[in-house]
Design a protein around this motif. Structure first.
Motif, PDB file in Angstrom:
ATOM      1  N   LYS A   4      -4.591  -0.889  11.523  1.00  0.00           N
ATOM      2  CA  LYS A   4      -3.734   0.012  10.756  1.00  0.00           C
ATOM      3  C   LYS A   4      -4.571   0.557   9.593  1.00  0.00           C
ATOM      4  N   PHE A   5      -4.461   1.871   9.349  1.00  0.00           N
ATOM      5  CA  PHE A   5      -5.340   2.514   8.372  1.00  0.00           C
ATOM      6  C   PHE A   5      -4.545   3.367   7.388  1.00  0.00           C
ATOM      7  N   TYR A   6      -5.057   3.433   6.167  1.00  0.00           N
ATOM      8  CA  TYR A   6      -4.404   4.158   5.094  1.00  0.00           C
ATOM      9  C   TYR A   6      -5.410   4.982   4.298  1.00  0.00           C
ATOM     10  N   ARG A   7      -4.866   5.993   3.593  1.00  0.00           N
ATOM     11  CA  ARG A   7      -5.685   6.851   2.720  1.00  0.00           C
ATOM     12  C   ARG A   7      -4.884   7.114   1.440  1.00  0.00           C
ATOM     13  N   ARG A   8      -5.594   7.146   0.325  1.00  0.00           N
ATOM     14  CA  ARG A   8      -4.985   7.584  -0.936  1.00  0.00           C
ATOM     15  C   ARG A   8      -5.949   8.542  -1.612  1.00  0.00           C
ATOM     16  N   LYS A   9      -5.452   9.735  -1.887  1.00  0.00           N
ATOM     17  CA  LYS A   9      -6.240  10.719  -2.617  1.00  0.00           C
ATOM     18  C   LYS A   9      -6.029  10.484  -4.109  1.00  0.00           C
ATOM     19  N   LEU A  10      -7.109  10.597  -4.878  1.00  0.00           N
ATOM     20  CA  LEU A  10      -7.023  10.319  -6.300  1.00  0.00           C
ATOM     21  C   LEU A  10      -6.791  11.570  -7.139  1.00  0.00           C
ATOM     22  N   ASN A  11      -7.133  12.743  -6.620  1.00  0.00           N
ATOM     23  CA  ASN A  11      -6.973  13.973  -7.399  1.00  0.00           C
ATOM     24  C   ASN A  11      -5.989  14.909  -6.741  1.00  0.00           C
ATOM     25  N   TYR A  40       0.829  -1.207   0.000  1.00  0.00           N
ATOM     26  CA  TYR A  40       0.000   0.000   0.000  1.00  0.00           C
ATOM     27  C   TYR A  40       0.865   1.260   0.000  1.00  0.00           C
ATOM     28  N   GLU A  41       1.903   1.262   0.810  1.00  0.00           N
ATOM     29  CA  GLU A  41       2.783   2.432   0.875  1.00  0.00           C
ATOM     30  C   GLU A  41       3.490   2.666  -0.458  1.00  0.00           C
ATOM     31  N   LYS A  42       3.907   1.596  -1.101  1.00  0.00           N
ATOM     32  CA  LYS A  42       4.542   1.688  -2.421  1.00  0.00           C
ATOM     33  C   LYS A  42       3.567   2.249  -3.458  1.00  0.00           C
ATOM     34  N   ASN A  43       2.278   2.014  -3.235  1.00  0.00           N
ATOM     35  CA  ASN A  43       1.243   2.454  -4.175  1.00  0.00           C
ATOM     36  C   ASN A  43       0.541   3.730  -3.709  1.00  0.00           C
ATOM     37  N   HIS A  44       1.279   4.573  -2.993  1.00  0.00           N
ATOM     38  CA  HIS A  44       0.864   5.937  -2.652  1.00  0.00           C
ATOM     39  C   HIS A  44      -0.273   6.040  -1.630  1.00  0.00           C
ATOM     40  N   PHE A  45      -0.443   5.010  -0.820  1.00  0.00           N
ATOM     41  CA  PHE A  45      -1.354   5.113   0.311  1.00  0.00           C
ATOM     42  C   PHE A  45      -0.536   5.631   1.487  1.00  0.00           C
ATOM     43  N   GLN A  46      -1.098   6.569   2.221  1.00  0.00           N
ATOM     44  CA  GLN A  46      -0.407   7.129   3.377  1.00  0.00           C
ATOM     45  C   GLN A  46      -1.078   6.635   4.654  1.00  0.00           C
ATOM     46  N   GLU A  47      -0.247   6.212   5.605  1.00  0.00           N
ATOM     47  CA  GLU A  47      -0.794   5.742   6.872  1.00  0.00           C
ATOM     48  C   GLU A  47      -1.451   6.905   7.607  1.00  0.00           C
ATOM     49  N   ILE A  48      -2.604   6.630   8.182  1.00  0.00           N
ATOM     50  CA  ILE A  48      -3.348   7.620   8.955  1.00  0.00           C
ATOM     51  C   ILE A  48      -3.771   6.981  10.272  1.00  0.00           C
ATOM     52  N   THR A  49      -4.270   7.799  11.175  1.00  0.00           N
ATOM     53  CA  THR A  49      -4.792   7.260  12.433  1.00  0.00           C
ATOM     54  C   THR A  49      -6.269   6.916  12.262  1.00  0.00           C
ATOM     55  N   LYS A  50      -6.749   6.111  13.153  1.00  0.00           N
ATOM     56  CA  LYS A  50      -8.157   5.730  13.133  1.00  0.00           C
ATOM     57  C   LYS A  50      -9.048   6.972  13.197  1.00  0.00           C
ATOM     58  N   SER A  51      -8.620   7.976  13.931  1.00  0.00           N
ATOM     59  CA  SER A  51      -9.420   9.198  14.070  1.00  0.00           C
ATOM     60  C   SER A  51      -9.468  10.018  12.778  1.00  0.00           C
ATOM     61  N   ASP A  52      -8.565   9.733  11.817  1.00  0.00           N
ATOM     62  CA  ASP A  52      -8.570  10.422  10.529  1.00  0.00           C
ATOM     63  C   ASP A  52      -9.581   9.835   9.545  1.00  0.00           C
ATOM     64  N   LEU A  53     -10.152   8.687   9.882  1.00  0.00           N
ATOM     65  CA  LEU A  53     -11.139   8.059   8.997  1.00  0.00           C
ATOM     66  C   LEU A  53     -12.440   8.847   9.005  1.00  0.00           C
ATOM     67  N   PRO A  54     -13.174   8.844   7.890  1.00  0.00           N
ATOM     68  CA  PRO A  54     -14.497   9.473   7.922  1.00  0.00           C
ATOM     69  C   PRO A  54     -15.397   8.716   8.899  1.00  0.00           C
ATOM     70  N   SER A  55     -16.307   9.410   9.526  1.00  0.00           N
ATOM     71  CA  SER A  55     -17.176   8.769  10.524  1.00  0.00           C
ATOM     72  C   SER A  55     -18.009   7.642   9.919  1.00  0.00           C
ATOM     73  N   SER A  56     -18.233   7.684   8.609  1.00  0.00           N
ATOM     74  CA  SER A  56     -19.031   6.657   7.938  1.00  0.00           C
ATOM     75  C   SER A  56     -18.212   5.432   7.526  1.00  0.00           C
ATOM     76  N   PHE A  57     -16.899   5.444   7.766  1.00  0.00           N
ATOM     77  CA  PHE A  57     -16.047   4.317   7.369  1.00  0.00           C
ATOM     78  C   PHE A  57     -16.368   3.096   8.233  1.00  0.00           C
ATOM     79  N   PRO A  58     -16.696   1.979   7.605  1.00  0.00           N
ATOM     80  CA  PRO A  58     -17.027   0.767   8.368  1.00  0.00           C
ATOM     81  C   PRO A  58     -15.762   0.021   8.792  1.00  0.00           C
ATOM     82  N   ILE A  59     -15.427   0.125  10.049  1.00  0.00           N
ATOM     83  CA  ILE A  59     -14.196  -0.501  10.561  1.00  0.00           C
ATOM     84  C   ILE A  59     -14.452  -1.980  10.837  1.00  0.00           C
TER      85      ILE A  59
END
Length: 162
Positions: A155-162, A130-149
């Motif tokens: 461990k959580f990641y985010r990748r922006k597309l734009n 994931y890190e090699k493919n441009h996902f950045q590690e984030i904290t659980k609190s950085d997830l949107p409230s609607s994210f189904p955990i």
């Protein structure tokens, strides 16, 4: 040996389950069953019908990899069910990279802006992927409230597309 990547078909549901469960249970010792994953038992309703999608990679009609997107909210996806059969991992076949690239193209074409994912601490190779493919590690609190955990994810990641 050609790799065929395509959208989910009901007729291969059992192959998908038989790919994913041994990876979770045997390789990584995660105590999880098919019953604990209702999305696996009804892929169409959980992913496709709700605005996401599910893909498989097959070699000679054998499912060797999966990836899916769950629509979380407008413009936001959760990457789920990224699994590749052990003997098809790595640069020889590039199954994971090809699945992810295919899914990301779909996400961009469907105007999604960001992808989140959760994974377990045990999936070290997945973290590197994931890190090699441009996902950045984030904290659980950085997830949107609607994210189904998922209860096993730590461990959580985010990748922006734009």
């Amino acid at each position: 040996m050609s790799v065929d990547i395509k959208e989910y078909e009901e007729k291969i549901k059992e192959q998908i389950i038989n790919l994913i469960l041994p990876i979770q249970q045997d390789e990584y010792g995660v105590s999880i069953t098919a019953a604990d994953q209702p999305d696996l038992l009804d892929i169409h309703s959980h992913y496709i019908k709700k605005g996401g999608n599910f893909w498989t990679a097959a070699i000679e009609d054998e499912v060797v990899g999966t990836v899916s997107f769950l629509k979380v909210e407008e413009g936001v996806l959760a990457l789920r069910k990224m699994f590749v059969k052990k003997e098809y991992r790595g640069s020889r076949y590039n199954i994971a990279a090809r699945l992810l690239e295919y899914a990301l193209e779909w996400a961009k074409a469907n105007e999604f802006d960001v992808i989140y994912l959760g994974t377990t601490n045990e999936f070290k190779a997945a973290h590197r992927f994931y890190e090699k493919n441009h996902f950045q590690e984030i904290t659980k609190s950085d997830l949107p409230s609607s994210f189904p955990i998922v209860h096993v994810d730590r461990k959580f990641y985010r990748r922006k597309l734009n």
